[in-house]
Write a protein that holds these residues in place. Structure first.
Motif, PDB file in Angstrom:
ATOM      1  N   ASN A   1       0.604  -1.241   0.239  1.00 45.14           N
ATOM      2  CA  ASN A   1      -0.193   0.092   0.087  1.00 45.14           C
ATOM      3  C   ASN A   1       1.159   1.270   0.053  1.00 45.14           C
ATOM      4  O   ASN A   1       1.445   1.439   0.975  1.00 45.14           O
ATOM      5  N   VAL A   2       0.629   2.164  -0.608  1.00 43.33           N
ATOM      6  CA  VAL A   2       1.262   3.175  -1.418  1.00 43.33           C
ATOM      7  C   VAL A   2       0.689   4.290  -0.959  1.00 43.33           C
ATOM      8  O   VAL A   2      -0.849   4.288  -1.823  1.00 43.33           O
ATOM      9  N   GLU A   3       1.159   5.405  -0.327  1.00 31.86           N
ATOM     10  CA  GLU A   3       0.101   6.219  -0.132  1.00 31.86           C
ATOM     11  C   GLU A   3       0.766   8.135  -1.621  1.00 31.86           C
ATOM     12  O   GLU A   3       2.125   8.196  -1.010  1.00 31.86           O
ATOM     13  N   VAL A   4       0.445   8.375  -2.204  1.00 28.65           N
ATOM     14  CA  VAL A   4       0.350   9.571  -3.072  1.00 28.65           C
ATOM     15  C   VAL A   4       0.201  10.862  -3.041  1.00 28.65           C
ATOM     16  O   VAL A   4      -0.685  10.928  -3.121  1.00 28.65           O
ATOM     17  N   LYS A   5       1.003  11.987  -2.590  1.00 28.80           N
ATOM     18  CA  LYS A   5       0.360  12.835  -2.238  1.00 28.80           C
ATOM     19  C   LYS A   5       0.986  13.871  -3.251  1.00 28.80           C
ATOM     20  O   LYS A   5       2.123  14.075  -3.888  1.00 28.80           O
ATOM     21  N   PHE A   6       0.209  14.687  -4.154  1.00 23.03           N
ATOM     22  CA  PHE A   6       1.055  16.004  -4.949  1.00 23.03           C
ATOM     23  C   PHE A   6       0.770  17.168  -4.379  1.00 23.03           C
ATOM     24  O   PHE A   6      -0.071  17.291  -3.504  1.00 23.03           O
ATOM     25  N   GLN A   7       1.827  18.086  -4.485  1.00 24.72           N
ATOM     26  CA  GLN A   7       1.803  19.109  -4.156  1.00 24.72           C
ATOM     27  C   GLN A   7       1.283  19.799  -4.983  1.00 24.72           C
ATOM     28  O   GLN A   7       0.593  20.230  -6.454  1.00 24.72           O
ATOM     29  N   ASN A   8       0.774  20.904  -4.831  1.00 25.18           N
ATOM     30  CA  ASN A   8      -0.227  22.251  -5.699  1.00 25.18           C
ATOM     31  C   ASN A   8       0.579  23.355  -5.050  1.00 25.18           C
ATOM     32  O   ASN A   8       0.765  24.577  -4.436  1.00 25.18           O
TER      33      ASN A   8
END
Length: 129
Positions: A72-79
């Motif tokens: 399980n991987v968490e991916v976050k995108f910067q705004n």
């Protein structure tokens, strides 16, 4: 006075125009110059000309069972737009603080005591007419 290292084109221009002998003021001017350069970098990224790590990956957990591996991987995108807006706000606040001692700020006459904001608005409207 020495020019701080690491400033870009707009930062150097701000430093040259606004720095002086006051240490506290120079600290604000330096932050203002850095913010201006940072905004230029963010603008380049928004226009597709710059490079920024826009994604962050973090492994939350992994499970090994029989012949499979589940991760399980968490991916976050910067705004970038939000960051640019916050940097622009910070720049405006610092510039406003720096203007307090400037000639333009000193020409501003404070409002008279016991005058409501509505009275000030009405007075401005009458002067323009």
């Amino acid at each position: 006075m020495d020019v701080p290292a690491g400033l870009g084109e707009r930062g150097l221009a701000l430093w040259a125009a606004m720095s002086g002998n006051d240490v506290a003021r120079n600290a604000l001017v330096l932050e203002c110059a850095r913010l201006a350069d940072r905004l230029d970098e963010l603008d380049n990224i928004i226009q597709g000309k710059g490079v920024l790590n826009l994604m962050q990956f973090r492994v939350i957990d992994s499970l090994v069972s029989d012949d499979s591996l589940d991760i399980n991987v968490e991916v976050k995108f910067q705004n970038v737009f939000s960051e640019a807006r916050q940097q622009a706000t910070a720049l405006a606040i610092i510039l406003a603080k720096l203007a307090v001692g400037s000639d333009a700020a000193q020409k501003h006459v404070p409002a008279a005591e016991n005058v409501t904001p509505l009275d000030r608005i009405k007075a401005r409207g009458l002067k323009k007419a």
